[in-house]
Scaffold this motif. Structure first.
Motif, PDB file in Angstrom:
ATOM      1  N   VAL A   1     -15.295  -0.887  26.877  1.00 60.42           N
ATOM      2  CA  VAL A   1     -14.124  -0.018  26.983  1.00 60.42           C
ATOM      3  C   VAL A   1     -14.460   1.388  26.514  1.00 60.42           C
ATOM      4  O   VAL A   1     -14.004   2.387  27.095  1.00 60.42           O
ATOM      5  CB  VAL A   1     -12.965  -0.612  26.155  1.00 60.42           C
ATOM      6  CG1 VAL A   1     -11.785   0.346  26.084  1.00 60.42           C
ATOM      7  CG2 VAL A   1     -12.526  -1.945  26.733  1.00 60.42           C
ATOM      8  N   VAL A   2     -15.288   1.480  25.470  1.00 61.20           N
ATOM      9  CA  VAL A   2     -15.643   2.793  24.934  1.00 61.20           C
ATOM     10  C   VAL A   2     -16.488   3.564  25.944  1.00 61.20           C
ATOM     11  O   VAL A   2     -16.266   4.761  26.175  1.00 61.20           O
ATOM     12  CB  VAL A   2     -16.384   2.645  23.594  1.00 61.20           C
ATOM     13  CG1 VAL A   2     -16.752   4.014  23.045  1.00 61.20           C
ATOM     14  CG2 VAL A   2     -15.525   1.886  22.582  1.00 61.20           C
ATOM     15  N   ARG A   3     -17.450   2.916  26.555  1.00 65.03           N
ATOM     16  CA  ARG A   3     -18.283   3.603  27.565  1.00 65.03           C
ATOM     17  C   ARG A   3     -17.420   4.150  28.695  1.00 65.03           C
ATOM     18  O   ARG A   3     -17.589   5.293  29.132  1.00 65.03           O
ATOM     19  CB  ARG A   3     -19.321   2.647  28.138  1.00 65.03           C
ATOM     20  CG  ARG A   3     -20.232   3.290  29.188  1.00 65.03           C
ATOM     21  CD  ARG A   3     -21.089   2.263  29.910  1.00 65.03           C
ATOM     22  NE  ARG A   3     -20.285   1.377  30.741  1.00 65.03           N
ATOM     23  CZ  ARG A   3     -20.362   0.050  30.716  1.00 65.03           C
ATOM     24  NH1 ARG A   3     -21.182  -0.559  29.886  1.00 65.03           N
ATOM     25  NH2 ARG A   3     -19.601  -0.673  31.518  1.00 65.03           N
ATOM     26  N   GLU A   4     -16.482   3.344  29.176  1.00 68.52           N
ATOM     27  CA  GLU A   4     -15.630   3.784  30.279  1.00 68.52           C
ATOM     28  C   GLU A   4     -14.772   4.978  29.877  1.00 68.52           C
ATOM     29  O   GLU A   4     -14.507   5.864  30.699  1.00 68.52           O
ATOM     30  CB  GLU A   4     -14.750   2.623  30.742  1.00 68.52           C
ATOM     31  CG  GLU A   4     -15.541   1.501  31.407  1.00 68.52           C
ATOM     32  CD  GLU A   4     -14.667   0.332  31.803  1.00 68.52           C
ATOM     33  OE1 GLU A   4     -13.437   0.421  31.600  1.00 68.52           O
ATOM     34  OE2 GLU A   4     -15.209  -0.668  32.305  1.00 68.52           O
TER      35      GLU A   4
ATOM     36  N   PRO B   1     -15.951   8.490  32.165  1.00 64.03           N
ATOM     37  CA  PRO B   1     -15.077   7.902  33.190  1.00 64.03           C
ATOM     38  C   PRO B   1     -15.620   8.009  34.607  1.00 64.03           C
ATOM     39  O   PRO B   1     -15.232   7.233  35.482  1.00 64.03           O
ATOM     40  CB  PRO B   1     -13.774   8.695  33.029  1.00 64.03           C
ATOM     41  CG  PRO B   1     -14.171   9.977  32.370  1.00 64.03           C
ATOM     42  CD  PRO B   1     -15.307   9.621  31.463  1.00 64.03           C
ATOM     43  N   GLY B   2     -16.534   8.927  34.853  1.00 64.18           N
ATOM     44  CA  GLY B   2     -17.102   9.059  36.190  1.00 64.18           C
ATOM     45  C   GLY B   2     -18.293   8.168  36.456  1.00 64.18           C
ATOM     46  O   GLY B   2     -18.786   8.101  37.590  1.00 64.18           O
TER      47      GLY B   2
ATOM     48  N   ASP C   1     -27.310   2.619  37.220  1.00 68.84           N
ATOM     49  CA  ASP C   1     -27.300   4.079  37.095  1.00 68.84           C
ATOM     50  C   ASP C   1     -27.254   4.441  35.622  1.00 68.84           C
ATOM     51  O   ASP C   1     -26.267   4.121  34.938  1.00 68.84           O
ATOM     52  CB  ASP C   1     -26.082   4.660  37.808  1.00 68.84           C
ATOM     53  CG  ASP C   1     -26.026   4.234  39.267  1.00 68.84           C
ATOM     54  OD1 ASP C   1     -26.838   4.729  40.054  1.00 68.84           O
ATOM     55  OD2 ASP C   1     -25.163   3.385  39.590  1.00 68.84           O
ATOM     56  N   PRO C   2     -28.280   5.083  35.091  1.00 74.19           N
ATOM     57  CA  PRO C   2     -28.300   5.359  33.650  1.00 74.19           C
ATOM     58  C   PRO C   2     -27.170   6.288  33.234  1.00 74.19           C
ATOM     59  O   PRO C   2     -26.737   7.166  33.997  1.00 74.19           O
ATOM     60  CB  PRO C   2     -29.670   6.014  33.431  1.00 74.19           C
ATOM     61  CG  PRO C   2     -30.052   6.570  34.763  1.00 74.19           C
ATOM     62  CD  PRO C   2     -29.476   5.629  35.778  1.00 74.19           C
TER      63      PRO C   2
END
Length: 387
Positions: free
Chosen positions: A163-166, A170-171, A270-271
Motif C-alpha cells: 500500500v505504501v509503494r502505491e 502512484p504512476g 519495472d524498477p
C-alpha cells in the motif's frame, strides 16, 4: 535528509522477514521501533526459505547469523533432475562454497527465523492486527487502525502488494503476474536421508529441501492462469506430480491438505525510480518482488534491512540507501526472472534443449556451478556497531 534531536523513532510497516530484520537492525543502531503487521499472527508454518552466504553475513551484523545456522539444515549436495528421475546436474559444492564464501546456503523454516528475529525485539514492538492506511512521507506520520504514529523514519516492508509503494509512486505499474503459481508444504522425513533437489518437467517444477528436525520442505510450481484455486490442493498436486520420480508422490501424499500454501508468483518487472521518498524507505518485496528461482527473495530483504539501518541516520542516508540497493536488487530480480523463464519452458523441443544445456553445465563440475553464484553471494554487509 533526516535530522534528529533526541530519540530516533521508526515505524516499520509489515512484519515479514524484511520488516523484522529492519526492526532488529535499527534497534542495534539505537532506534526506537514499532512494527505494524496487519495479520493476526506473523507467519505461516508451511513455508521454508534458502539463505545464502550473503544473507547469513547480513544476519551476523545483528548477532543472529550463528543462531540461523544452528536452526537450519545445511546441505552442500544438490542437483537437478528430470521428471522421470534422470540427473541433469548433480554436485557436492561443500568444499568450493566454504573456500569461496566461508559458508554454505542453509535451509530454514520461515516461522523459525521469524521467532529468532523476535528475540532481538522488546515485547510489544510488534503490533499485530494493525492496518496501515496512509503514510505522509514529509512528516513521517503513519495512520493505522489503532491511531496515528509519528516517526522520523518509516520502513515500508508491506510486501508485493504494498500500500505504501502505491501511495508513494502512484504512476508505477506495480507487480505483474509471472505466469507461474506455487505450492509449499512441510512433511516429516519418511525414514531415509534426503538431499536438496529440484526436478524440472515441462513448465512444472518440484523441489525437495531437508529441514532440521527430520522434516522435508517441498515446493512446486506450474505455469497456470492467475487466481486459479482448487478445492483439494493436494489432489491437484497428485494430478500434476503423482507420476514423477520417487519420492515426489510419497511426499505429496504425506502432506496435510489444510497446510498446503498455494500462491501465485508476482514480480516487479519495472524498477521503481527510487527506494525512498521523504522519510520513507521501501524494502523487500515491496521494492523488488522477484520470482523464487534463485532463492534470494528473503536474502535481498535481509540485505536491504541492514544497509538501511547503517545509513538511515546519516545525511542523505535514504538517497544513499537507494543508490546502494537499487542496482544490486535489480540485477538479482532480472537473473531470477531469466531462470524462471528457462524453468517454465513447455514445448518438447525447448525443454530438450534446456535439459541438454543443463547437462553440459553439470559436466564442468562444482567449481563452475559456484562461479554462477558469485555476483549474488559475494556481498559484504556494513558494520552496524560502528558504521
Amino acid at each position: 535528509m533526516l535530522l534528529f534531536m533526541g530519540a530516533k523513532r521508526a515505524v516499520v510497516v509489515g512484519g515479514g522477514i524484511g520488516g523484522l530484520t529492519a526492526a532488529a537492525a535499527l534497534r542495534t543502531r539505537g532506534w526506537d521501533v514499532v512494527v505494524c503487521e496487519r495479520a493476526a499472527s506473523l507467519d505461516p508454518v508451511g513455508s521454508g526459505l534458502s539463505l545464502g552466504p550473503n544473507a547469513l553475513r547480513a544476519l551476523d551484523t545483528i548477532g543472529l547469523g550463528q543462531g540461523t545456522r544452528e536452526l537450519a539444515a545445511i546441505d552442500g549436495v544438490s542437483g537437478i533432475r528430470r521428471s522421470g528421475g534422470r540427473w541433469l546436474v548433480r554436485a557436492d559444492v561443500t568444499a568450493p562454497m566454504l573456500e569461496k564464501y566461508g559458508d554454505l546456503a542453509v535451509i530454514a523454516l520461515r516461522a523459525e527465523l521469524v521467532d529468532l528475529l523476535l528475540t532481538r525485539l522488546p515485547e510489544g514492538t510488534v503490533k499485530t492486527s494493525t492496518t496501515v492506511s496512509a503514510v505522509d512521507p514529509v512528516s513521517g506520520s503513519v495512520t493505522t487502525s489503532e491511531g496515528v504514529l509519528e516517526a522520523d523514519l518509516v520502513v515500508a516492508a508491506d510486501g508485493v502488494r504494498s500500500v505504501v509503494r502505491e501511495a508513494l509512486f502512484p504512476g508505477h505499474p506495480g507487480a505483474r503476474y509471472s505466469g507461474a503459481t506455487t505450492w509449499r508444504f512441510v512433511v516429516p522425513e519418511p525414514g531415509r536421508g534426503f538431499r536438496t533437489t529440484e526436478t524440472w518437467g515441462r513448465g512444472d517444477v518440484f523441489g525437495v529441501m531437508p529441514l532440521s528436525g527430520k522434516r522435508i520442505y517441498c515446493y512446486a510450481s506450474a505455469v497456470a492462469p492467475a487466481g486459479q484455486t482448487f478445492a483439494d490442493e493436494r489432489a491437484e498436486l497428485l494430478r500434476r506430480f503423482g507420476d514423477w520420480h520417487d519420492p515426489i508422490p510419497e511426499l505429496v501424499a504425506a502432506a496435510d491438505p489444510a497446510k498446503i500454501l498455494h500462491n501465485d508468483v508476482y514480480w516487479i518487472a519495472d524498477p521503481l525510480p527510487a527506494y525512498h521518498s521523504g522519510r520513507v524507505a521501501i524494502l523487500g518485496d515491496a521494492a523488488h518482488a522477484m520470482s523464487p528461482n534463485l532463492g534470494q527473495g528473503a536474502c535481498q530483504a535481509i540485505e536491504d534491512a541492514v544497509v538501511l539501518a547503517s545509513l538511515a541516520d546519516r545525511p542523505d542516508g535514504l538517497a544513499r540507501y537507494t543508490a546502494a540497493r537499487l542496482p544490486r536488487t535489480r540485477m538479482v530480480v532480472q537473473n531470477s526472472h531469466r531462470v524462471s523463464r528457462m524453468v517454465g519452458l513447455h514445448s518438447p523441443l525447448a525443454t530438450a534443449a534446456r535439459d541438454a544445456f543443463m547437462w553440459g553445465v553439470g559436466r564442468f563440475g562444482s567449481a563452475a556451478l559456484i562461479r554462477q553464484t558469485a555476483r549474488v553471494f559475494e556481498w559484504t554487509p556494513p558494520r552496524l556497531s560502528d558504521s
